[in-house]
Write an enzyme that holds these catalytic residues in place. Structure first.
Site, PDB file in Angstrom:
ATOM      1  N   VAL A 104       0.825  -1.208   0.000  1.00  0.00           N
ATOM      2  CA  VAL A 104       0.000   0.000   0.000  1.00  0.00           C
ATOM      3  C   VAL A 104       0.861   1.260   0.000  1.00  0.00           C
ATOM      4  CG1 VAL A 104      -1.717   1.317   1.314  1.00  0.00           C
ATOM      5  CG2 VAL A 104      -1.948  -1.164   1.102  1.00  0.00           C
ATOM      6  N   GLU A 105       1.955   1.226   0.739  1.00  0.00           N
ATOM      7  CA  GLU A 105       2.804   2.416   0.863  1.00  0.00           C
ATOM      8  C   GLU A 105       3.609   2.705  -0.401  1.00  0.00           C
ATOM      9  OE1 GLU A 105       3.128   4.692   3.058  1.00  0.00           O
ATOM     10  OE2 GLU A 105       2.316   3.964   4.957  1.00  0.00           O
ATOM     11  N   SER A 106       4.244   1.669  -0.963  1.00  0.00           N
ATOM     12  CA  SER A 106       5.214   1.917  -2.037  1.00  0.00           C
ATOM     13  C   SER A 106       5.051   1.027  -3.255  1.00  0.00           C
ATOM     14  CB  SER A 106       6.632   1.722  -1.492  1.00  0.00           C
ATOM     15  OG  SER A 106       6.845   0.353  -1.147  1.00  0.00           O
TER      16      SER A 106
END
Length: 235
Positions: free
Chosen positions: A121-123
């Site tokens: 989700v972040e990267s």
């Protein structure tokens, strides 16, 4: 004979009373330490749960009462998932990263699939990812947060450049998540604080009861990963 029975009964009652007293003292001590802020919510609840958990005999295969034990993801499971979702991480890096994730998650009692979900989700599994706000790397760690975490761990980082190192980035990210899980009540709150920052989370935690989109996305992807890990373990 009756006197001998009386003596045995008295000794039995005395032994049971002593055990109950010691048990109560131990539990009370942990609650006092928790109230004083010397141990976290997570540490206190885990310890109390351990004491209160009923005994179940283990069989030779490690199962309880003959039931099959479902273990967490293996290093090989994590490796396969990293290679599946990342186009930027080489096979050798993925192998080293999988080993690191398993070791760090074991160390801090974090679910490895939760870490992978955060990375996705972040990267999107990109070590070179940089957000508009300046968060860097696989777990999108802010430079200021990284400096704080590195100081607590007693390690040095090479400024912003060091956060592009996937191994350092993930090590810091997992440690940060463990601090948040220990500070707040549950995984949802820890994820909220991970994304928005602990200060912003604490000022908004009682304003809305709806899970933020970020938390929902991470937990949704984690559920998908858990299903994938289950299939890998059966193949």
């Amino acid at each position: 004979m009756f006197t001998r029975f009386q003596n045995s009964f008295i000794l039995y009652i005395f032994g049971v009373s002593r055990i109950i007293f010691l048990f109560s003292v131990i539990i009370l001590s942990f609650f006092i330490l928790h109230k004083l802020g010397l141990i976290s919510n997570r540490q206190a609840s885990r310890t109390v749960s351990t004491f209160l958990k009923p005994y179940s005999p283990k069989y030779e295969d490690g199962s309880l009462n003959g039931d099959t034990v479902t273990s967490g993801p293996s290093e090989n499971d994590i490796l396969k998932l990293i290679l599946r979702f990342s186009d930027e991480i080489s096979s050798s890096q993925a192998k080293k990263l999988a080993k690191l994730i398993i070791e760090e998650c074991d160390n801090y009692e974090i679910d490895p699939s939760l870490v992978l979900a955060i990375i996705q989700v972040e990267s999107n599994f990109s070590p070179t990812a940089v957000s508009d706000k300046g968060a860097i790397g696989l777990m999108q760690v802010m430079p200021s947060t990284a400096e704080y975490l590195a100081e607590k761990l007693g390690i040095s980082i090479s400024g912003k450049k060091g956060l592009h190192d996937p191994f350092l980035n993930v090590r810091l990210g997992i440690y940060y998540l463990s601090l948040l899980e220990g500070r707040f009540d549950n995984v949802e709150d820890a994820l909220f604080a991970y994304y928005y920052g602990p200060g912003r989370f604490e000022s908004n935690r009682y304003v809305t009861r709806k899970l933020p989109w970020y938390v929902r996305r991470v937990l949704s992807f984690k559920s998908l990963l858990d299903d994938e890990i289950l299939l890998l373990s059966q193949s």
